[in-house]
Write an enzyme that holds these catalytic residues in place. Structure first.
Site, PDB file in Angstrom:
ATOM      1  N   LYS A 139      49.761  51.484  33.913  1.00  0.00           N
ATOM      2  CA  LYS A 139      51.082  51.803  34.468  1.00  0.00           C
ATOM      3  C   LYS A 139      52.017  52.293  33.360  1.00  0.00           C
ATOM      4  CE  LYS A 139      50.113  48.171  37.725  1.00  0.00           C
ATOM      5  NZ  LYS A 139      50.196  46.722  37.942  1.00  0.00           N
ATOM      6  N   LYS A 198      53.005  40.410  31.563  1.00  0.00           N
ATOM      7  CA  LYS A 198      51.725  40.025  32.155  1.00  0.00           C
ATOM      8  C   LYS A 198      51.732  38.515  32.231  1.00  0.00           C
ATOM      9  CE  LYS A 198      49.698  42.131  28.550  1.00  0.00           C
ATOM     10  NZ  LYS A 198      48.612  42.968  29.031  1.00  0.00           N
ATOM     11  N   ARG A 199      50.725  37.919  32.914  1.00  0.00           N
ATOM     12  CA  ARG A 199      50.648  36.466  32.920  1.00  0.00           C
ATOM     13  C   ARG A 199      50.630  35.927  31.493  1.00  0.00           C
ATOM     14  NH1 ARG A 199      49.720  33.991  37.946  1.00  0.00           N
ATOM     15  NH2 ARG A 199      49.802  32.093  36.684  1.00  0.00           N
ATOM     16  N   HIS A 252      35.817  39.909  37.597  1.00  0.00           N
ATOM     17  CA  HIS A 252      37.069  40.252  36.914  1.00  0.00           C
ATOM     18  C   HIS A 252      37.316  39.470  35.637  1.00  0.00           C
ATOM     19  CE1 HIS A 252      38.822  42.714  40.204  1.00  0.00           C
ATOM     20  NE2 HIS A 252      38.080  41.936  40.958  1.00  0.00           N
ATOM     21  N   LYS A 286      45.806  36.539  25.961  1.00  0.00           N
ATOM     22  CA  LYS A 286      46.613  37.755  25.969  1.00  0.00           C
ATOM     23  C   LYS A 286      47.524  37.829  24.730  1.00  0.00           C
ATOM     24  CE  LYS A 286      46.661  37.907  31.070  1.00  0.00           C
ATOM     25  NZ  LYS A 286      46.072  39.199  31.463  1.00  0.00           N
ATOM     26  N   THR A 309      45.552  46.393  33.791  1.00  0.00           N
ATOM     27  CA  THR A 309      46.009  47.501  34.620  1.00  0.00           C
ATOM     28  C   THR A 309      47.473  47.825  34.305  1.00  0.00           C
ATOM     29  OG1 THR A 309      46.404  45.863  36.366  1.00  0.00           O
ATOM     30  CG2 THR A 309      44.422  47.202  36.560  1.00  0.00           C
TER      31      THR A 309
HETATM   32  N1  N85 Z   1      42.050  38.924  36.594  1.00  0.00           N
HETATM   33  C1  N85 Z   1      42.922  38.258  37.409  1.00  0.00           C
HETATM   34  O1  N85 Z   1      44.006  38.723  37.692  1.00  0.00           O
HETATM   35  N2  N85 Z   1      42.519  37.043  37.890  1.00  0.00           N
HETATM   36  C2  N85 Z   1      43.197  36.293  38.796  1.00  0.00           C
HETATM   37  O2  N85 Z   1      44.256  36.613  39.272  1.00  0.00           O
HETATM   38  C3  N85 Z   1      42.633  35.013  39.192  1.00  0.00           C
HETATM   39  C4  N85 Z   1      41.631  34.311  38.569  1.00  0.00           C
HETATM   40  C5  N85 Z   1      41.489  33.137  39.284  1.00  0.00           C
HETATM   41  C6  N85 Z   1      40.656  32.028  39.137  1.00  0.00           C
HETATM   42  C7  N85 Z   1      42.389  40.233  36.060  1.00  0.00           C
HETATM   43  C8  N85 Z   1      40.761  30.985  40.045  1.00  0.00           C
HETATM   44  C9  N85 Z   1      41.702  31.040  41.061  1.00  0.00           C
HETATM   45  C10 N85 Z   1      42.559  32.155  41.204  1.00  0.00           C
HETATM   46  C11 N85 Z   1      42.429  33.184  40.307  1.00  0.00           C
HETATM   47  C12 N85 Z   1      41.830  40.454  34.666  1.00  0.00           C
HETATM   48  O3  N85 Z   1      42.317  39.445  33.797  1.00  0.00           O
HETATM   49  C13 N85 Z   1      42.324  41.812  34.212  1.00  0.00           C
HETATM   50  O4  N85 Z   1      41.805  42.128  32.936  1.00  0.00           O
HETATM   51  N3  N85 Z   1      43.102  34.338  40.224  1.00  0.00           N
HETATM   52  C14 N85 Z   1      41.886  42.876  35.220  1.00  0.00           C
HETATM   53  O5  N85 Z   1      42.487  44.103  34.901  1.00  0.00           O
HETATM   54  C15 N85 Z   1      42.325  42.493  36.624  1.00  0.00           C
HETATM   55  O6  N85 Z   1      41.832  41.207  36.951  1.00  0.00           O
HETATM   56  C16 N85 Z   1      41.824  43.463  37.675  1.00  0.00           C
HETATM   57  O7  N85 Z   1      40.456  43.684  37.507  1.00  0.00           O
END
Ligand code: N85
Length: 831
Positions: free
Chosen positions: A676, A564-565, A376, A570, A672
């Site tokens: 939406k 978004k985050r 991802h 971003k 994503t």
């Molecule tokens: N990635 C994403 O949401 N990643 C996490 O939530 C996440 C990374 C991470 C690393 C998103 C260490 C510990 C916890 C963690 C991408 O940024 C989007 O582009 N949590 C993508 O649309 C989405 O994943 C779904 O594929």
């Protein structure tokens, strides 16, 4: 925990054979009153929304349970292949409205409540979000489950039951403040505890080699500290198809044995605190969405999930087939949601070899045939690496297995690149003192996929380039999607009705049918109603903004939204630079043919991410100045929405005109939220990044506001990037930067935003914000001009909705199934 059992000479159908529950308002109302009065014990003076919500939830849950059992029976009786989606995150949001929609009883429930003098909207708000995820990755897992249930695919979600989900974000004095999200305090009617299915998970200790009774060399894991994993099952209803799939979440719990040992030694308090250590494993979700933090507790979480889930699956197999694993890989598949659960590769090997006595080759064949990995992100800071020392300390036996996997892997690398030592170092699963989890996942899987076309190409030719050279057939793309049940049918009933009027409701399970709307792109009367619906939804959004930010959003303005985050890649910063530019134009009197605009920004910053928090401060500071400047009036409004979450997006997406998808090209794997918004008729202003590229392809370039460098332009410019020259040459940008540098937005605190300016001016700025400023401002001006023609805008809006058919997770799941899983859709009721 100990469960007494009784002997049944034969199954007792009379225990479970009950008539089906009614779905009509009368039956629902009757059940509601029984739950409210008898089970919950409330009376007519009770005004707590929580109990009203809970009573309705119990009514709906009963209907789910009926179908849940039938689904399990159908899967069991047909001896179907199943896939297990392993994920540290499932961002489910609220369950009530979704369950009612999918069961097809929303209207009858509303009627029933009306009869009782209750309002559905209010009850809905009594439900807390299940915030068991950070953002895109966790919400994607939730959308996948919805689509699998709807497609009648036997897919089980495996995750963790965090006591505390994603933190609640408050904004105080223009700053993010985190509050714990104790979402389970009032209980959770959607979970079913299954203590009888608990599994023991080992930590610490050491690995011991020995010879078994037959003189065979074996390995066992000894002197470990063990923890129980207790499953809690959550129902996942399909859309009006009688299927209810399962999300199984593990809660950690102390083992009695291990308490007793300490207790006998007389150290009662130590025993209790060790009990806490065991129970702490699933206490809290790590709130980082794009950086790994290397904490031991996180590795414990990952292993607990992997081990408990695999024991569950393998145990199920052994109950049915004994120790014969010949057919195992034909009946089971595992999808790894990023590298977070990838220790499962080693754990499956361990279970098969140490516990079920398979040899290495047989175990490895099963492992690689069943495991599949989804990546991802390409961001280096998010790639998981665990220190070998920590790994050895916590998981000695799995580490030993990883070392052997690596030894054998490097033999293959040596065969592919003979004599190339550098290649062996580069592709080693263990290097620089770390276990590289992404490499473990690639080596241990038969499928590796990215989440949008561009992202997958960058994986194949960048991050995993050499692995792609070794095993090109392993790599494939699966462009993300979202479920239209939640993200259109449920959250935007007004637009859904308008769509249904012309093309029927087939789109709810076949989103490509939305293309039929294109026929109405020039129907003036229909477009007028399309605008009315948007206005209604903008009213709902404006109400939320007023409630949560205290700011009035005039409904005639362009609603411009980025939620978004918060992360530098971003580029919320680029957005706010544009807002400052608009403010500057207003102050200069450059407002001919002006389009009034309301800018909404929302999202959580990881608590330890200083720059992201500083960006939130800047947004709030700019909002404060702009919203109180009498020269501005309705021309421009700015708000930072606190506590962005799934249930907030359900109001935001329908009410948005312009969707901001403005990441530096090559950095957003897919996105994503972009889908939406599109589905709900927002136009996108965006870069050629992630799924934006595919969104623009589907909508047509004339219905998308494109700006910015491409991924390859970004990378070629990088070595010579000179933001200061760009700023000097662009009067508008120079003025914007000047306003920040001169403390225009922080008169009370000199230099508060200097670090932000420095990041923009830095030639090594990885996100190259200055490089895209001019083209972003131009695209924003195009959008503003386009908004002045309401008919043309609503035509583009309709075309966006009509073109969003590709972005359903139904399509995504169909592709995973055709290319990776090969499951047979199984209807419930089939014997
Ligand atoms: N990635 C994403 O949401 N990643 C996490 O939530 C996440 C990374 C991470 C690393 C998103 C260490 C510990 C916890 C963690 C991408 O940024 C989007 O582009 N949590 C993508 O649309 C989405 O994943 C779904 O594929």
């Amino acid at each position: 925990m100990f469960h007494k059992t009784v002997k049944l000479s034969s199954p007792r159908p009379e225990l479970t054979d009950v008539p089906p529950l009614g779905l009509d308002a009368v039956a629902l109302s009757e059940d509601y009153r029984r739950y409210f009065n008898h089970t919950l014990g409330r009376d007519e003076f009770c005004t707590s929304v929580h109990y009203m919500y809970e009573a309705l939830a119990m009514v709906v849950r009963d209907r789910l349970l009926e179908r849940w059992k039938k689904t399990n029976a159908a899967y069991h009786n047909n001896d179907v292949k199943r896939v297990y989606y392993l994920s540290l995150e499932f961002l489910m949001g609220r369950a009530l409205s979704n369950a009612m929609l999918n069961l097809g009883l929303s209207d009858e429930a509303e009627k029933a409540l009306e009869g009782l003098g209750l309002v559905m909207e209010e009850l809905r708000d009594g439900e807390p979000d299940a915030g068991l995820g950070n953002g895109g990755l966790g919400r994607l897992a939730a959308c996948f489950l919805d689509s699998c249930a709807t497609l009648q695919l036997p897919v089980v979600g495996y995750g963790l039951r965090y006591e505390y989900g994603m933190f609640r974000q408050l904004v105080a004095g223009g700053k993010q403040v985190e509050e714990p999200d104790h979402w389970l305090v009032n209980g959770n009617p959607w979970e079913l505890e299954r203590p009888e299915l608990q599994r023991l998970v080992q930590f610490g200790g050491r690995s011991e080699h020995y010879q078994d009774a037959r003189g065979v060399d074996r390995v066992r894991w000894v002197d470990s500290e063990d923890v129980w994993a207790i499953p809690y099952d959550v129902p996942v209803p399909g859309y009006r198809n009688e299927t209810v799939n399962t999300l199984r979440l593990w809660k950690s719990s102390a083992t009695d044995e291990f308490n007793l040992r300490e207790f006998n030694a007389g150290s009662y308090t130590e025993a209790v605190s060790e009990k806490n250590a065991a129970e702490n494993i699933t206490l809290v979700l790590y709130p980082n969405d794009a950086s790994e933090n290397g904490k031991e507790l996180r590795l414990r979480q990952q292993y607990l999930l992997a081990s408990a889930s695999l024991q569950d699956v393998v145990g199920h197999w052994v109950r049915a087939h004994g120790e014969d694993f010949t057919g195992f890989a034909d009946k089971n598949g595992f999808q790894l949601n990023d590298t977070h659960p990838s220790v499962a590769v080693a754990e499956l090997m361990r279970l098969l070899m140490d516990e079920h006595l398979l040899g290495w080759d047989a175990a490895w064949a099963i492992t690689t045939r069943t495991m599949a990995y989804t990546n991802h992100t390409l961001l280096p800071e998010a790639l998981e690496r665990w220190s070998v020392d920590l790994f050895r300390h916590l998981l000695p036996r799995p580490l030993e297995i990883i070392e052997e996997i690596n030894r054998r892997h490097l033999l293959k690398v040596a065969a592919r690149w003979p004599g190339n030592v550098e290649m062996r170092h580069k592709l080693s699963i263990i290097g620089d003192g770390d276990v590289r989890m992404a490499y473990l996942a690639v080596v241990g899987s038969h499928s590796v996929n990215g989440v949008a076309e561009l992202h997958t190409n960058l994986l194949k030719h960048g991050l995993f380039g050499d692995f792609h050279a070794m095993w090109p057939e392993r790599f494939n793309n699966k462009t993300n999607g979202v479920t239209q049940r939640r993200w259109l049918a449920m959250c935007n009933p007004a637009l859904s009705d308008l769509i249904n009027e012309r093309i029927g409701s087939g789109w709810v399970t076949e989103l490509s049918e939305l293309a039929g709307l294109r026929a109405y792109r020039d129907d003036k009367a229909y477009l007028a109603r399309w605008r009315e619906v948007k206005q209604l939804n903008k009213q709902r959004l404006a109400k939320l903004v007023k409630q949560d930010c205290g700011i009035d959003f005039p409904l005639e303005s362009l609603f411009d939204v980025q939620v978004k985050r918060i992360h530098e890649y971003k580029r919320q910063l680029l957005n706010i630079l544009h807002v400052i530019h608009l403010y500057d134009r207003i102050k200069r009197g450059d407002t001919a043919a002006w389009t009034n605009r309301c800018v909404l920004i929302g999202g959580k910053a990881a608590p330890g991410y200083w720059m992201a928090k500083r960006i939130i401060k800047l947004v709030c500071a700019v909002a404060e100045v702009v919203n109180h400047d009498l020269d501005v009036g309705d021309k421009l409004k700015v708000a930072f929405l606190p506590n962005y979450r799934v249930s907030a997006m359900e109001i935001i997406a329908p009410g948005t005109d312009l969707s901001e998808q403005i990441s530096t090209a090559g950095k957003e794997a897919s996105g994503t939220g972009n889908m939406k918004f599109m589905m709900n008729g927002a136009l996108t202003i965006g870069t050629l990044d992630g799924a934006n590229i595919e969104i623009r392809e589907e909508a047509g370039e004339e219905n998308f506001f494109l700006f910015g460098l491409t991924e390859s332009e970004v990378e070629s410019l990088r070595p010579n990037y000179d933001p200061n020259a760009i700023i000097a040459a662009d009067e508008d940008l120079a003025r914007v930067v000047g306003l920040i540098e001169n403390d225009q937005f922080c008169p009370d605190r000199e230099g508060r935003f200097q670090a932000i300016v420095d990041s923009v001016r830095n030639p090594h700025d990885p996100w190259m914000t200055a490089a895209d400023f001019r083209s972003y401002v131009n695209a924003q001006r195009e959008a503003a001009n386009a908004y002045q023609d309401p008919v043309a805008w609503s035509r583009m809006s309709l075309i966006n909705t009509a073109s969003s058919g590709k972005f359903s997770t139904d399509r995504t799941m169909h592709e995973y199934n055709a290319d990776i899983w090969k499951l047979v859709p199984t209807a419930v009721g089939k014997a």
